[in-house]
Design a protein around this motif. Structure first.
Motif, short mmCIF file in Angstrom:
data_model
loop_
_atom_site.label_atom_id
_atom_site.label_comp_id
_atom_site.label_asym_id
_atom_site.label_seq_id
_atom_site.Cartn_x
_atom_site.Cartn_y
_atom_site.Cartn_z
N SER A 117 0.59 -0.44 -16.12
CA SER A 117 -0.23 0.17 -17.17
C SER A 117 -0.85 1.47 -16.65
O SER A 117 -0.97 1.67 -15.44
N GLN A 118 -1.23 2.31 -17.58
CA GLN A 118 -1.89 3.55 -17.18
C GLN A 118 -3.23 3.24 -16.51
O GLN A 118 -3.63 3.92 -15.57
N ALA A 119 -3.89 2.19 -16.99
CA ALA A 119 -5.17 1.79 -16.36
C ALA A 119 -4.95 1.43 -14.90
O ALA A 119 -5.76 1.78 -14.03
N GLN A 120 -3.84 0.73 -14.62
CA GLN A 120 -3.52 0.36 -13.24
C GLN A 120 -3.26 1.61 -12.41
O GLN A 120 -3.75 1.72 -11.29
N TYR A 121 -2.49 2.54 -12.96
CA TYR A 121 -2.23 3.79 -12.24
C TYR A 121 -3.53 4.50 -11.89
O TYR A 121 -3.73 4.90 -10.74
N TYR A 122 -4.41 4.65 -12.88
CA TYR A 122 -5.66 5.38 -12.64
C TYR A 122 -6.58 4.64 -11.65
O TYR A 122 -7.28 5.27 -10.87
N TRP A 135 -5.44 2.81 -9.10
CA TRP A 135 -4.84 3.12 -7.80
C TRP A 135 -5.14 4.55 -7.39
O TRP A 135 -5.44 4.82 -6.24
N ARG A 136 -5.05 5.48 -8.36
CA ARG A 136 -5.32 6.88 -8.05
C ARG A 136 -6.76 7.07 -7.56
O ARG A 136 -7.00 7.73 -6.55
N PRO A 149 0.82 -1.21 0.00
CA PRO A 149 0.00 0.00 0.00
C PRO A 149 0.86 1.27 0.00
O PRO A 149 0.51 2.26 -0.65
N GLU A 150 1.98 1.23 0.71
CA GLU A 150 2.85 2.39 0.78
C GLU A 150 3.43 2.72 -0.59
O GLU A 150 3.50 3.89 -0.99
N LYS A 151 3.86 1.69 -1.31
CA LYS A 151 4.45 1.89 -2.64
C LYS A 151 3.40 2.43 -3.61
O LYS A 151 3.67 3.34 -4.40
N LYS A 152 2.19 1.86 -3.55
CA LYS A 152 1.11 2.35 -4.42
C LYS A 152 0.84 3.83 -4.15
O LYS A 152 0.69 4.63 -5.08
N ALA A 153 0.80 4.19 -2.88
CA ALA A 153 0.55 5.59 -2.52
C ALA A 153 1.65 6.49 -3.06
O ALA A 153 1.36 7.57 -3.60
N LEU A 154 2.90 6.09 -2.94
CA LEU A 154 4.00 6.90 -3.45
C LEU A 154 3.91 7.08 -4.96
O LEU A 154 4.19 8.17 -5.49
N ILE A 155 3.52 6.02 -5.66
CA ILE A 155 3.38 6.09 -7.12
C ILE A 155 2.26 7.07 -7.48
O ILE A 155 2.43 7.93 -8.36
#
Length: 91
Positions: A34-39, A41-42, A8-14
């Motif tokens: 992927s950008q889909a993965q980023y969005y 998580w965002r 979770p910490e790494k996802k938050a930093l990204i």
């Protein structure tokens, strides 16, 4: 191929990198997501952002409960000693 696990910490930093203005394509290339993965998580990050401010009330509640547990354990200890003393006197 082994599926990567992101803390979770790494996802938050990204996600925070993107919120600070780093281009999403650059972030995704750097972390090989992927950008889909980023969005995804965002969106998850933003939807749960208000929970960040609930931590202090939870911590206060936990601290109060810990104090209560400590008091109760001390009371149980005192009562146990009194019971043993009474058993010795009347036993």
């Amino acid at each position: 191929m082994k599926k990567r696990q992101w803390s979770p910490e790494k996802k938050a930093l990204i996600v925070i990198q993107g919120l600070k203005g780093t281009p999403v394509s650059e972030i995704c290339n750097e972390h090989q997501i992927s950008q889909a993965q980023y969005y995804q998580w965002r969106d998850q990050f933003l939807n749960n952002a208000s929970k960040t401010f609930e931590v202090s009330s939870t911590s206060r509640k936990e601290a109060r409960m810990e104090r209560e547990i400590h008091k109760l354990r001390a009371l149980v200890g005192e009562l146990t000693l009194e019971l043993k003393k009474s058993d010795e006197v009347f036993g």
